[in-house]
Design an enzyme around this catalytic site. Sequence first.
Site, PDB file in Angstrom:
ATOM      1  N   LYS A 180     -93.551  14.647 -13.327  1.00 40.48           N
ATOM      2  CA  LYS A 180     -93.871  13.190 -13.350  1.00 40.48           C
ATOM      3  C   LYS A 180     -95.348  12.840 -13.627  1.00 40.48           C
ATOM      4  CE  LYS A 180     -93.504   9.209 -10.351  1.00 40.48           C
ATOM      5  NZ  LYS A 180     -93.089   8.704  -9.119  1.00 40.48           N
ATOM      6  N   GLU A 230     -96.249  -1.225  -1.276  1.00 37.70           N
ATOM      7  CA  GLU A 230     -96.240   0.102  -0.749  1.00 37.70           C
ATOM      8  C   GLU A 230     -97.177   0.379   0.369  1.00 37.70           C
ATOM      9  OE1 GLU A 230     -96.507   4.433  -3.061  1.00 37.70           O
ATOM     10  OE2 GLU A 230     -96.521   2.612  -4.210  1.00 37.70           O
ATOM     11  N   GLU A 274     -86.994  10.445  -9.369  1.00 37.86           N
ATOM     12  CA  GLU A 274     -88.373  10.047  -9.176  1.00 37.86           C
ATOM     13  C   GLU A 274     -88.777   9.841  -7.951  1.00 37.86           C
ATOM     14  OE1 GLU A 274     -90.950   6.291 -10.952  1.00 37.86           O
ATOM     15  OE2 GLU A 274     -89.139   6.633 -11.665  1.00 37.86           O
ATOM     16  N   GLU A 407     -90.564  -2.882 -17.626  1.00 40.62           N
ATOM     17  CA  GLU A 407     -90.801  -2.392 -16.115  1.00 40.62           C
ATOM     18  C   GLU A 407     -92.393  -2.974 -15.729  1.00 40.62           C
ATOM     19  OE1 GLU A 407     -91.397   0.860 -12.860  1.00 40.62           O
ATOM     20  OE2 GLU A 407     -89.698   1.148 -14.161  1.00 40.62           O
ATOM     21  N   LYS A 411     -93.494  -6.287 -13.195  1.00 44.04           N
ATOM     22  CA  LYS A 411     -94.499  -6.010 -12.200  1.00 44.04           C
ATOM     23  C   LYS A 411     -95.513  -6.817 -12.214  1.00 44.04           C
ATOM     24  CE  LYS A 411     -92.919  -1.170 -10.974  1.00 44.04           C
ATOM     25  NZ  LYS A 411     -93.471   0.164 -11.523  1.00 44.04           N
TER      26      LYS A 411
END
Length: 423
Positions: A180, A230, A274, A407, A411
């Site tokens: 990743k 987060e 992911e 994406e 964001k």
Amino acid sequence: MSNLKQAAKRLSEQITDYLQQKQTVLVCFQVKINNVDLLAWLKSQTAYPQFYLNFRDKTKILAASGKVRAFSDLDAAQEFIEQYDYPLVGGLQFQGYGQFVLPQFLLVQSENSTALNCFVEGADSASTALAALKTLSNTTPLSPLPKQIPLCTERRADRQTWCDWVNQALFEIRQGKLSKLVLANETRLHLKQSINAYDFLAESEKYNQGCYHFLWAENPNSQFVGSTPERLFVREYNVFLTEALAGTAPVSDDPQENQRQADWLLRDEKNRNENWLVVQDIAQNLRDLTETFEVGELELKPLRKVQHLLRKIRADLAAHYQDAALLNAIHPTAAVSGLPQQQAKMILSKIETFERGWYAGTFGVMSKTDAEFCVAIRSAFIESHRIRVFAGAGIVEGSQPLEEWQEIERKAAGLISLFAKNQ
């Protein structure tokens, strides 16, 4: 409880007495006050650095200005906490550079009251505090953001360049060097009317709910602000909470479409993988620091422009836990860097054409008894007429470059839409 003016007077008397006794020890003077708008208070203060953190899952806000001690070394910051049992605020940049401070003034607001803490160490510090107390009670009203069309918008990577970056990441993944890689882009907007960082963050608090809201300013010319969904971690004594937040789908004004996207996201193998890579990375990095490690069920984290996959993680820490060790072990997670971490950071430095600095770093507060840190994504530097907005996306096998472009644009829109017309 008193108001700010009464508090300033009481603190002034205590500090004057401290000076008259010719004390040099580090002390904390504390006064309980009625709740005030801490962003409006911070907006009027002139001492730096400045720090603000509105917590995501609890009714708690911190605001700080000035500094009595500063630490760029994480271990030195930990040693200070062990010796003095005072909290430090600050964080680590993406590449690990640290900046933690014991502020001159630290306001800790809960649901019913605010604790105003004034830290003093020696005559010079006490004199600086006395001078600052003259304007301590000042607040500056927060104002609505002017809606405007940016004069100029520049991206570090345009759509084609971004697609090239994603294809480079996919090549590295297929070569077996990575599983990743989290790529990021920087968008620079030049405005006709300047934007005030405190007004900007207040606007974001209204609309970007379910987030930590933070501000860090080392000087009056540039403020780093953000509204991040987060968490890096929460620690209460030896109980440790963290999470894997990775995997994304869009959010629109159509509730039925949002539900379809949510159902797809929960089933999609690429996004589930992911997210699970982040879980595995956290588990591996904490294996020597924990006695138990529990991973919750996959769930959704809905936001204004996007929704994410989320797995909550709970652990019991082994004896002699320290926040410095936890930060070193867990930051940056695979949710903002990639796997394996060192290889990912090296490849990012070759692909991305900008320094992340505080973007994808971490901000928070740590003390002997507890600590809490967020991940500094969905963030921007506010520099008068210029704003630099950051957004990233996790690239794994199966990622499609154009989908990843869409994406990061969604964001970034979480912040850009606060002031830009037609966003």
